[in-house]
Write a protein that holds these residues in place. Structure first.
Motif, PDB file in Angstrom:
ATOM      1  N   TYR A 464       9.344  58.762   6.848  1.00 24.40           N
ATOM      2  CA  TYR A 464       8.330  59.739   6.766  1.00 24.40           C
ATOM      3  C   TYR A 464       6.864  58.682   7.423  1.00 24.40           C
ATOM      4  O   TYR A 464       7.396  57.759   8.775  1.00 24.40           O
ATOM      5  N   GLU A 465       6.052  59.978   8.513  1.00 21.54           N
ATOM      6  CA  GLU A 465       5.015  59.124   8.627  1.00 21.54           C
ATOM      7  C   GLU A 465       3.648  59.251   8.230  1.00 21.54           C
ATOM      8  O   GLU A 465       3.670  60.621   7.790  1.00 21.54           O
ATOM      9  N   GLN A 466       3.111  58.369   8.681  1.00 20.50           N
ATOM     10  CA  GLN A 466       1.200  59.550   7.929  1.00 20.50           C
ATOM     11  C   GLN A 466       0.720  60.170   9.059  1.00 20.50           C
ATOM     12  O   GLN A 466       0.955  59.885  10.148  1.00 20.50           O
ATOM     13  N   TYR A 476       1.958  61.488   3.782  1.00 21.80           N
ATOM     14  CA  TYR A 476       2.906  61.416   4.665  1.00 21.80           C
ATOM     15  C   TYR A 476       4.156  62.208   4.866  1.00 21.80           C
ATOM     16  O   TYR A 476       4.439  62.652   3.687  1.00 21.80           O
ATOM     17  N   VAL A 479       9.127  63.097   8.514  1.00 22.46           N
ATOM     18  CA  VAL A 479       9.842  62.756  10.530  1.00 22.46           C
ATOM     19  C   VAL A 479      11.267  63.975  10.531  1.00 22.46           C
ATOM     20  O   VAL A 479      12.131  63.753   9.401  1.00 22.46           O
ATOM     21  N   GLU A 482      15.261  62.954  10.272  1.00 26.46           N
ATOM     22  CA  GLU A 482      15.603  62.421   8.874  1.00 26.46           C
ATOM     23  C   GLU A 482      16.219  63.293   7.676  1.00 26.46           C
ATOM     24  O   GLU A 482      15.517  64.184   7.260  1.00 26.46           O
TER      25      GLU A 482
END
Length: 482
Positions: A464-466, A476, A479, A482
């Motif tokens: 995950y990305e913010q 989040y 991604v 993923e």
């Protein structure tokens, strides 16, 4: 003697038009005292939890399996039924039922008081109860949650016991117990009355059957093992206040003081009557004592727990007023009315920052996801799922079940190792089976944040990305790939 005989006199002659005059007045008072409850979408996280549960159940979910809580099933089922008729977008129909629950409690208390002490006492008991029923923080008194729906059943149990209807009394106790475990406290005064009145040898059996059969039926309709675990055996860590002693003590004293203020018209006559007579309605004192124990069980002392004290307090005050000069009744009612007005003003004017936060967060979630997406809100505000109309990625609707924070813990006993037994393996399996499309860290500095929860931290770092931040809550997104 302070009080009339415990059993309702058989010779009481119904006053002509008594109920046709009293019912509209109590109904109007019940509506007035619940006006603040209709302002805004939610009052507290319990309403949000019930709303999310009801949506999951309506879509084929199974209580204690695909959605879990430490509470018995009656109120989630009620929410589900209401949503099935009126839709799940508003809690207004449930709040109407809460008004009817308060009215039913007041009418039942009025009937008990009338049977024991006469027509005037019935009016006094019904009015006093409704006036003090809002005497807590509005988020506790105005929410359509467990304690409000316990009270009609507990009052009905005492009414049935008063009339030696032991099977019906048992069913009423079971309804209270199946709404919330502490509702079963009313069984103690009911058993006292059974012992006091005596009766046929089958009376204890009728009472026991009335309690046991509905509870057994609820267990069988859900899942017996899950029912037993989530409502009885699985809450050991929750029912401890180790490490939060000062935090819990302050809450207990604060809510006790608020309720005492609300009962300013009730407590003086009770204290005065105690000074001039030692005898009284032992069953009512026992009811109050059992309710006080119910408030204490678990050592959390949330404000809404204290609602369970209000019916016996109203009846005890009514009883005390019978031996005092008549003008004391008017003083008690006027004082209670004035204090009630203050609490209603509090309910109408008080800001609700946590609801505003949940609404802003829900708006962000709805904007970043599609209706079929699943999200994980790591926090103690399950109403976010309901407000955003998004399905939770797990059966555990709050981080509290996975960290023990749901009991208001303020530090030492919060973390993965304090979770409800067996929850983390299930949680990991759920996320592995279908990872949430969006994860929200709504801990905002609380002791259950990702820095203290390794499993959640690894999940966020791995895939995950913010993408956003809302009032301190970090959003989040998964991604791609993923």
């Amino acid at each position: 003697m302070l009080l009339a005989p415990l059993a309702p006199p058989r010779s009481v002659v119904a006053g002509k038009g008594y109920w046709t005059r009293l019912l509209p007045l109590l109904a109007a008072l019940a509506c007035v005292t619940r006006v603040p409850s209709f302002l805004g979408r939610l009052w507290n996280p319990d309403e949000g939890y019930l709303a999310v549960q009801a949506r999951i159940l309506a879509r084929g979910g199974q209580l204690y399996e695909t959605v879990v809580d430490r509470k018995p099933p009656l109120l989630p089922w009620l929410y589900e039924a209401v949503f099935g008729v009126f839709g799940s977008g508003s809690l207004t129909p449930v709040r109407v039922l809460a008004v009817l629950a308060q009215l039913a409690t007041a009418v039942t208390l009025a009937s008990i008081a009338r049977g024991r002490w006469g027509d005037s006492a019935g009016r006094t008991a019904g009015a006093l109860y409704l006036l003090v029923s809002v005497g807590l923080n509005p988020e506790d008194a105005q929410a359509a949650t467990f304690e409000v729906f316990i009270l009609p059943a507990t009052a009905a149990a005492m009414w049935c016991a008063d009339r030696r209807r032991w099977g019906a009394a048992g069913v009423a106790v079971a309804c209270a117990l199946l709404t919330k475990q502490t509702g079963g406290a009313v069984l103690l005064p009911v058993v006292y009355l059974l012992n006091r009145y005596g009766g046929p040898r089958a009376s204890p059996l009728r009472l026991a059957a009335g309690v046991a059969l509905p509870v057994l039926g609820a267990a069988l309709v859900t899942d017996p093992a899950g029912f037993a675990f989530w409502t009885v055996t699985g809450s050991g860590a929750y029912a401890s206040f180790t490490g939060s002693e000062l935090h819990v003590l302050v809450r207990a004293l604060t809510n006790s003081a608020i309720l005492a203020t609300a009962c300013a018209g009730l407590l003086p006559p009770v204290a005065r009557a105690l000074r001039i007579a030692r005898t009284g309605a032992a069953d009512l004192w026992l009811w109050l004592a059992a309710s006080a124990v119910a408030v204490t069980v678990g050592f959390h002392f949330f404000g809404h727990y204290f609602l369970q004290l209000t019916p016996p307090l109203a009846l005890l005050a009514t009883a005390a007023l019978q031996v005092l000069p008549r003008e004391r009744t008017a003083v008690a009612v006027r004082t209670s009315a004035c204090v009630c007005a203050l609490f209603l003003a509090w309910g109408l004017l008080a800001p609700r920052p946590e609801l505003a936060h949940a609404q802003r967060l829900a708006t962000a979630l709805a904007h970043r996801t599609q209706p079929g997406d699943r999200v994980l809100v790591w926090g103690i505000h399950p109403e976010t799922y309901w407000l955003a109309d998004r399905a939770p990625a797990t059966r555990y609707l709050t981080a509290g079940l996975l960290t023990n924070f749901s009991g208001g813990r303020d530090g030492p006993e919060v973390g993965e190792k304090y979770a409800v037994e067996g929850t983390w393996p299930v949680f990991r399996a759920e996320l592995a089976d279908r990872a949430p499309d969006l994860v929200v860290d709504d801990s905002r500095g609380k002791p259950y944040g990702p820095d203290r929860v390794p499993t959640l931290r690894r999940l966020l770092m791995a895939g995950y990305e913010q993408v956003d931040e809302v009032d301190g809550a970090v959003v989040y997104a998964r991604v791609p790939g993923e």
